[in-house]
Scaffold this motif. Structure first.
Motif, PDB file in Angstrom:
ATOM      1  N   VAL A 116       0.849  -1.183   0.000  1.00 58.70           N
ATOM      2  CA  VAL A 116       0.000   0.000   0.000  1.00 58.70           C
ATOM      3  C   VAL A 116       0.888   1.237   0.000  1.00 58.70           C
ATOM      4  O   VAL A 116       1.742   1.402   0.877  1.00 58.70           O
ATOM      5  CB  VAL A 116      -0.918   0.028   1.243  1.00 58.70           C
ATOM      6  CG1 VAL A 116      -1.746   1.303   1.271  1.00 58.70           C
ATOM      7  CG2 VAL A 116      -1.815  -1.198   1.279  1.00 58.70           C
ATOM      8  N   LEU A 117       0.686   2.099  -0.989  1.00 56.73           N
ATOM      9  CA  LEU A 117       1.412   3.363  -1.050  1.00 56.73           C
ATOM     10  C   LEU A 117       0.443   4.479  -0.715  1.00 56.73           C
ATOM     11  O   LEU A 117      -0.616   4.614  -1.350  1.00 56.73           O
ATOM     12  CB  LEU A 117       1.977   3.592  -2.450  1.00 56.73           C
ATOM     13  CG  LEU A 117       2.917   2.528  -2.998  1.00 56.73           C
ATOM     14  CD1 LEU A 117       3.321   2.865  -4.416  1.00 56.73           C
ATOM     15  CD2 LEU A 117       4.133   2.388  -2.111  1.00 56.73           C
ATOM     16  N   GLU A 118       0.806   5.271   0.286  1.00 57.25           N
ATOM     17  CA  GLU A 118       0.008   6.427   0.662  1.00 57.25           C
ATOM     18  C   GLU A 118       0.895   7.658   0.560  1.00 57.25           C
ATOM     19  O   GLU A 118       2.105   7.550   0.391  1.00 57.25           O
ATOM     20  CB  GLU A 118      -0.574   6.230   2.061  1.00 57.25           C
ATOM     21  CG  GLU A 118      -1.544   5.048   2.066  1.00 57.25           C
ATOM     22  CD  GLU A 118      -2.227   4.823   3.395  1.00 57.25           C
ATOM     23  OE1 GLU A 118      -1.515   4.760   4.418  1.00 57.25           O
ATOM     24  OE2 GLU A 118      -3.463   4.721   3.393  1.00 57.25           O
ATOM     25  N   THR A 119       0.313   8.843   0.669  1.00 62.15           N
ATOM     26  CA  THR A 119       1.095  10.058   0.451  1.00 62.15           C
ATOM     27  C   THR A 119       2.291  10.180   1.382  1.00 62.15           C
ATOM     28  O   THR A 119       3.316  10.726   0.990  1.00 62.15           O
ATOM     29  CB  THR A 119       0.214  11.318   0.565  1.00 62.15           C
ATOM     30  OG1 THR A 119      -0.463  11.294   1.811  1.00 62.15           O
ATOM     31  CG2 THR A 119      -0.774  11.404  -0.576  1.00 62.15           C
ATOM     32  N   HIS A 120       2.183   9.650   2.590  1.00 61.93           N
ATOM     33  CA  HIS A 120       3.288   9.790   3.544  1.00 61.93           C
ATOM     34  C   HIS A 120       3.770   8.476   4.128  1.00 61.93           C
ATOM     35  O   HIS A 120       4.538   8.486   5.090  1.00 61.93           O
ATOM     36  CB  HIS A 120       2.874  10.728   4.689  1.00 61.93           C
ATOM     37  CG  HIS A 120       2.493  12.097   4.218  1.00 61.93           C
ATOM     38  ND1 HIS A 120       3.389  12.972   3.660  1.00 61.93           N
ATOM     39  CD2 HIS A 120       1.299  12.731   4.182  1.00 61.93           C
ATOM     40  CE1 HIS A 120       2.768  14.089   3.312  1.00 61.93           C
ATOM     41  NE2 HIS A 120       1.495  13.968   3.625  1.00 61.93           N
ATOM     42  N   SER A 121       3.326   7.349   3.566  1.00 61.39           N
ATOM     43  CA  SER A 121       3.752   6.069   4.132  1.00 61.39           C
ATOM     44  C   SER A 121       3.632   4.948   3.111  1.00 61.39           C
ATOM     45  O   SER A 121       3.043   5.110   2.042  1.00 61.39           O
ATOM     46  CB  SER A 121       2.925   5.727   5.377  1.00 61.39           C
ATOM     47  OG  SER A 121       1.572   5.516   5.031  1.00 61.39           O
ATOM     48  N   LYS A 122       4.201   3.809   3.481  1.00 58.91           N
ATOM     49  CA  LYS A 122       4.126   2.604   2.665  1.00 58.91           C
ATOM     50  C   LYS A 122       4.080   1.429   3.625  1.00 58.91           C
ATOM     51  O   LYS A 122       4.757   1.424   4.655  1.00 58.91           O
ATOM     52  CB  LYS A 122       5.371   2.522   1.779  1.00 58.91           C
ATOM     53  CG  LYS A 122       5.456   1.287   0.946  1.00 58.91           C
ATOM     54  CD  LYS A 122       6.537   1.304  -0.121  1.00 58.91           C
ATOM     55  CE  LYS A 122       7.903   1.664   0.326  1.00 58.91           C
ATOM     56  NZ  LYS A 122       8.923   1.384  -0.701  1.00 58.91           N
ATOM     57  N   ARG A 123       3.234   0.427   3.323  1.00 52.63           N
ATOM     58  CA  ARG A 123       3.190  -0.762   4.162  1.00 52.63           C
ATOM     59  C   ARG A 123       2.665  -1.959   3.384  1.00 52.63           C
ATOM     60  O   ARG A 123       2.095  -1.809   2.310  1.00 52.63           O
ATOM     61  CB  ARG A 123       2.356  -0.532   5.406  1.00 52.63           C
ATOM     62  CG  ARG A 123       0.889  -0.251   5.152  1.00 52.63           C
ATOM     63  CD  ARG A 123       0.168  -0.094   6.464  1.00 52.63           C
ATOM     64  NE  ARG A 123      -1.033   0.682   6.306  1.00 52.63           N
ATOM     65  CZ  ARG A 123      -1.962   0.741   7.214  1.00 52.63           C
ATOM     66  NH1 ARG A 123      -1.808   0.098   8.347  1.00 52.63           N
ATOM     67  NH2 ARG A 123      -3.037   1.456   7.029  1.00 52.63           N
TER      68      ARG A 123
END
Length: 172
Positions: free
Chosen positions: A32-39
């Motif tokens: 999952v790529l989000e504007t301020h994180s990845k997991r």
């Protein structure tokens, strides 16, 4: 929203992409790529998309059928997860495949070709990913999502009270 028993995750307006990854044991998981994180989430991307749709009182099959109704797209159709929040995603391959990744339309800044077979997608937050599909396909998916978005928003904007016959027409 708690779409999986293995952790809590919610697709939001900050979600850039749901990338299918395969473990050494052959299991498909999601980066999952989000504007301020990845997991990493231990479920397939399309399952996360389906659970996000269900959170907004729909389902992935229902959203796919809705896209067909509104825009006529049947192959690799874009979907709306939440129209009011502007969350539109498109698949990189058939949504029926376990290794289908999903890209958020509103976060794409640009894209370019690596070799004609892979495409680098640049997001508005400055990050990039490489997807194993042609740049022509990405261009087509971006355009189809924009067209679907326009048609759906225009339909909602100009909707009026429907008669029982108009409502029943798609089921006839």
């Amino acid at each position: 929203m708690n779409p999986t028993k293995k952790g809590d995750f919610e697709i939001t307006s900050q979600t850039l992409a749901l990338i299918a990854t395969t473990t050494p044991y052959g299991k498909v998981t999601t980066e999952v790529l989000e504007t301020h994180s990845k997991r990493e989430i231990p479920v397939q991307p399309s399952r996360l998309v389906d659970e996000a749709c269900r959170y907004f009182a729909a389902s992935l099959p229902g959203r796919l059928a809705g896209t067909k109704q509104v825009a006529g797209f049947t192959h690799k159709p874009p979907i709306v997860i939440s129209q009011s929040m502007g969350i539109y995603f498109f698949p990189t391959i058939s949504p029926k495949r376990k290794d289908c990744s999903w890209i958020a339309h509103s976060h794409i800044h640009s894209f370019d070709s690596n070799d004609g077979y892979n495409t680098t997608i640049h997001f508005t937050n400055g990050t990039s990913i490489v997807v194993p599909v042609s740049p022509g396909m990405i261009a087509n998916q971006i355009q189809r999502t924009a067209q679907f978005r326009f048609l759906l928003e225009n339909r909602i904007k100009h909707s009026s009270v429907y008669t029982a016959e108009q409502i029943a027409e798609p089921f006839a």
